[in-house]
Write a protein that holds these residues in place. Structure first.
Motif, PDB file in Angstrom:
ATOM      1  N   ALA A 110       0.828  -1.210   0.000  1.00  0.00           N
ATOM      2  CA  ALA A 110       0.000   0.000   0.000  1.00  0.00           C
ATOM      3  C   ALA A 110       0.860   1.256   0.000  1.00  0.00           C
ATOM      4  O   ALA A 110       0.535   2.232  -0.693  1.00  0.00           O
ATOM      5  CB  ALA A 110      -0.935  -0.003   1.206  1.00  0.00           C
ATOM      6  N   PHE A 111       1.953   1.252   0.747  1.00  0.00           N
ATOM      7  CA  PHE A 111       2.827   2.427   0.772  1.00  0.00           C
ATOM      8  C   PHE A 111       3.443   2.661  -0.605  1.00  0.00           C
ATOM      9  O   PHE A 111       3.615   3.810  -1.022  1.00  0.00           O
ATOM     10  CB  PHE A 111       3.897   2.286   1.856  1.00  0.00           C
ATOM     11  N   ILE A 112       3.741   1.601  -1.314  1.00  0.00           N
ATOM     12  CA  ILE A 112       4.276   1.742  -2.677  1.00  0.00           C
ATOM     13  C   ILE A 112       3.181   2.267  -3.611  1.00  0.00           C
ATOM     14  O   ILE A 112       3.392   3.219  -4.358  1.00  0.00           O
ATOM     15  CB  ILE A 112       4.840   0.405  -3.184  1.00  0.00           C
ATOM     16  N   GLU A 113       2.014   1.646  -3.562  1.00  0.00           N
ATOM     17  CA  GLU A 113       0.919   2.035  -4.448  1.00  0.00           C
ATOM     18  C   GLU A 113       0.501   3.490  -4.249  1.00  0.00           C
ATOM     19  O   GLU A 113       0.158   4.174  -5.208  1.00  0.00           O
ATOM     20  CB  GLU A 113      -0.290   1.118  -4.235  1.00  0.00           C
ATOM     21  N   GLU A 114       0.546   3.970  -3.027  1.00  0.00           N
ATOM     22  CA  GLU A 114       0.131   5.341  -2.736  1.00  0.00           C
ATOM     23  C   GLU A 114       1.289   6.332  -2.797  1.00  0.00           C
ATOM     24  O   GLU A 114       1.106   7.508  -2.514  1.00  0.00           O
ATOM     25  CB  GLU A 114      -0.551   5.417  -1.363  1.00  0.00           C
ATOM     26  N   GLN A 115       2.458   5.853  -3.186  1.00  0.00           N
ATOM     27  CA  GLN A 115       3.668   6.683  -3.288  1.00  0.00           C
ATOM     28  C   GLN A 115       3.863   7.506  -2.022  1.00  0.00           C
ATOM     29  O   GLN A 115       4.063   8.722  -2.064  1.00  0.00           O
ATOM     30  CB  GLN A 115       3.601   7.567  -4.532  1.00  0.00           C
ATOM     31  N   ALA A 116       3.828   6.801  -0.892  1.00  0.00           N
ATOM     32  CA  ALA A 116       3.875   7.444   0.423  1.00  0.00           C
ATOM     33  C   ALA A 116       5.298   7.606   0.949  1.00  0.00           C
ATOM     34  O   ALA A 116       5.549   7.398   2.122  1.00  0.00           O
ATOM     35  CB  ALA A 116       3.027   6.648   1.406  1.00  0.00           C
ATOM     36  N   ALA A 117       6.194   7.964   0.072  1.00  0.00           N
ATOM     37  CA  ALA A 117       7.574   8.193   0.523  1.00  0.00           C
ATOM     38  C   ALA A 117       8.231   9.229  -0.363  1.00  0.00           C
ATOM     39  O   ALA A 117       7.964   9.298  -1.550  1.00  0.00           O
ATOM     40  CB  ALA A 117       8.368   6.897   0.460  1.00  0.00           C
ATOM     41  N   GLN A 118       9.082   9.997   0.257  1.00  0.00           N
ATOM     42  CA  GLN A 118       9.982  10.848  -0.513  1.00  0.00           C
ATOM     43  C   GLN A 118      11.391  10.410  -0.163  1.00  0.00           C
ATOM     44  O   GLN A 118      11.963   9.593  -0.851  1.00  0.00           O
ATOM     45  CB  GLN A 118       9.717  12.327  -0.240  1.00  0.00           C
ATOM     46  N   CYS A 119      11.917  10.887   0.957  1.00  0.00           N
ATOM     47  CA  CYS A 119      13.270  10.455   1.321  1.00  0.00           C
ATOM     48  C   CYS A 119      13.251   9.037   1.874  1.00  0.00           C
ATOM     49  O   CYS A 119      14.228   8.316   1.782  1.00  0.00           O
ATOM     50  CB  CYS A 119      13.914  11.418   2.319  1.00  0.00           C
ATOM     51  N   GLY A 120      12.135   8.612   2.474  1.00  0.00           N
ATOM     52  CA  GLY A 120      11.990   7.253   2.962  1.00  0.00           C
ATOM     53  C   GLY A 120      12.516   7.003   4.361  1.00  0.00           C
ATOM     54  O   GLY A 120      12.386   5.899   4.873  1.00  0.00           O
TER      55      GLY A 120
ATOM     56  N   GLY B  95       6.840  15.831   4.226  1.00  0.00           N
ATOM     57  CA  GLY B  95       5.484  16.294   3.959  1.00  0.00           C
ATOM     58  C   GLY B  95       4.613  15.314   3.199  1.00  0.00           C
ATOM     59  O   GLY B  95       3.704  15.728   2.486  1.00  0.00           O
ATOM     60  N   THR B  96       4.836  14.024   3.352  1.00  0.00           N
ATOM     61  CA  THR B  96       3.993  13.046   2.655  1.00  0.00           C
ATOM     62  C   THR B  96       2.873  12.530   3.553  1.00  0.00           C
ATOM     63  O   THR B  96       2.372  11.433   3.354  1.00  0.00           O
ATOM     64  CB  THR B  96       4.828  11.851   2.135  1.00  0.00           C
ATOM     65  N   HIS B  97       2.458  13.332   4.494  1.00  0.00           N
ATOM     66  CA  HIS B  97       1.450  12.896   5.455  1.00  0.00           C
ATOM     67  C   HIS B  97       0.146  12.452   4.795  1.00  0.00           C
ATOM     68  O   HIS B  97      -0.434  11.454   5.198  1.00  0.00           O
ATOM     69  CB  HIS B  97       1.173  14.010   6.470  1.00  0.00           C
ATOM     70  N   VAL B  98      -0.311  13.175   3.805  1.00  0.00           N
ATOM     71  CA  VAL B  98      -1.564  12.825   3.122  1.00  0.00           C
ATOM     72  C   VAL B  98      -1.422  11.459   2.454  1.00  0.00           C
ATOM     73  O   VAL B  98      -2.303  10.602   2.569  1.00  0.00           O
ATOM     74  CB  VAL B  98      -1.949  13.915   2.095  1.00  0.00           C
ATOM     75  N   GLU B  99      -0.314  11.243   1.774  1.00  0.00           N
ATOM     76  CA  GLU B  99      -0.078   9.961   1.105  1.00  0.00           C
ATOM     77  C   GLU B  99       0.065   8.829   2.117  1.00  0.00           C
ATOM     78  O   GLU B  99      -0.372   7.700   1.867  1.00  0.00           O
ATOM     79  CB  GLU B  99       1.163  10.036   0.213  1.00  0.00           C
ATOM     80  N   ILE B 100       0.674   9.116   3.249  1.00  0.00           N
ATOM     81  CA  ILE B 100       0.846   8.088   4.284  1.00  0.00           C
ATOM     82  C   ILE B 100      -0.513   7.669   4.839  1.00  0.00           C
ATOM     83  O   ILE B 100      -0.785   6.474   4.992  1.00  0.00           O
ATOM     84  CB  ILE B 100       1.801   8.583   5.388  1.00  0.00           C
ATOM     85  N   VAL B 101      -1.384   8.611   5.110  1.00  0.00           N
ATOM     86  CA  VAL B 101      -2.728   8.277   5.596  1.00  0.00           C
ATOM     87  C   VAL B 101      -3.460   7.462   4.540  1.00  0.00           C
ATOM     88  O   VAL B 101      -4.102   6.450   4.856  1.00  0.00           O
ATOM     89  CB  VAL B 101      -3.521   9.542   5.991  1.00  0.00           C
TER      90      VAL B 101
ATOM     91  N   ALA C 135      -2.115   5.553   2.364  1.00  0.00           N
ATOM     92  CA  ALA C 135      -1.478   4.234   2.321  1.00  0.00           C
ATOM     93  C   ALA C 135      -2.030   3.329   3.420  1.00  0.00           C
ATOM     94  O   ALA C 135      -2.265   2.138   3.184  1.00  0.00           O
ATOM     95  CB  ALA C 135       0.038   4.367   2.449  1.00  0.00           C
ATOM     96  N   VAL C 136      -2.255   3.875   4.598  1.00  0.00           N
ATOM     97  CA  VAL C 136      -2.813   3.060   5.687  1.00  0.00           C
ATOM     98  C   VAL C 136      -4.248   2.660   5.346  1.00  0.00           C
ATOM     99  O   VAL C 136      -4.652   1.515   5.568  1.00  0.00           O
ATOM    100  CB  VAL C 136      -2.724   3.790   7.041  1.00  0.00           C
ATOM    101  N   GLN C 137      -5.009   3.579   4.766  1.00  0.00           N
ATOM    102  CA  GLN C 137      -6.368   3.245   4.326  1.00  0.00           C
ATOM    103  C   GLN C 137      -6.331   2.141   3.267  1.00  0.00           C
ATOM    104  O   GLN C 137      -7.120   1.192   3.308  1.00  0.00           O
ATOM    105  CB  GLN C 137      -7.072   4.487   3.763  1.00  0.00           C
ATOM    106  N   ARG C 138      -5.416   2.265   2.331  1.00  0.00           N
ATOM    107  CA  ARG C 138      -5.258   1.262   1.263  1.00  0.00           C
ATOM    108  C   ARG C 138      -4.827  -0.075   1.853  1.00  0.00           C
ATOM    109  O   ARG C 138      -5.303  -1.130   1.439  1.00  0.00           O
ATOM    110  CB  ARG C 138      -4.230   1.763   0.237  1.00  0.00           C
TER     111      ARG C 138
END
Length: 168
Positions: A93-103, A140-146, A148-151
């Motif tokens: 899910a984190f990959i699919e939602e691109q929930a990372a920048q620096c990682g 600042g990837t907070h929106v994508e991280i949330v 990703a957890v939903q996904r």
């Protein structure tokens, strides 16, 4: 006076023996002795979450947890969730939602999300934000991280449904 002794740790489903001081931070043994690089050294104070592992399923800051606290308990690191060939749904899910920048925060975010979803398979946004609030992300990837957890919750529900169907 050296206090080095042989310690037995249960990490990612396997037993490991390491020679170390029982008061050494668990993070050091995981990274230096077992070559597990999922947990990161961030602040060294237990504040940022980069070093998070699961200790008996509970998110734990390994930089401020001594090895002796982990003895006889199950330690799960990022490497213990899945593999490159078969990612855990949270990792996927984190990959699919691109929930990372620096990682750098990713380890803590994923491990905390895994523990949350184990306790609450269908958390709302407020619950997700509250659970992840102690993990710092400076990119600042907070929106994508949330998202990703939903996904991840959705992927886990689909997986459970498939497993129920296969047993019928």
């Amino acid at each position: 006076m050296s206090r080095v002794q042989t310690l037995t740790l249960n990490v990612n489903g396997a037993t490991h023996k390491v020679s170390a001081d029982a008061d050494a931070p668990l993070l050091y043994l995981l990274r230096n002795d077992l070559a597990l690089n999922g947990p990161k050294f961030g602040c060294g104070l237990g504040e940022c979450g980069a070093c998070t592992v699961l200790l008996d399923g509970m998110p734990t800051r390994s930089c401020v947890t001594t090895a002796k606290v982990a003895l006889g308990r199950e330690i799960t690191t990022l490497e213990g969730l899945g593999s490159r060939a078969a990612l855990h749904p949270v990792q996927q899910a984190f990959i699919e939602e691109q929930a990372a920048q620096c990682g750098y925060c990713l380890n803590g975010m994923i491990m905390t999300a895994k523990a949350l979803l184990d306790r609450d398979p269908h958390p709302g946004d407020e619950t997700i934000r509250r659970e992840l609030s102690r993990n710092l992300c400076r990119c600042g990837t907070h929106v994508e991280i949330v998202r990703a957890v939903q996904r991840a919750a959705q992927l886990l529900a689909e997986q459970a449904s498939r497993e129920r169907g296969a047993r019928v």
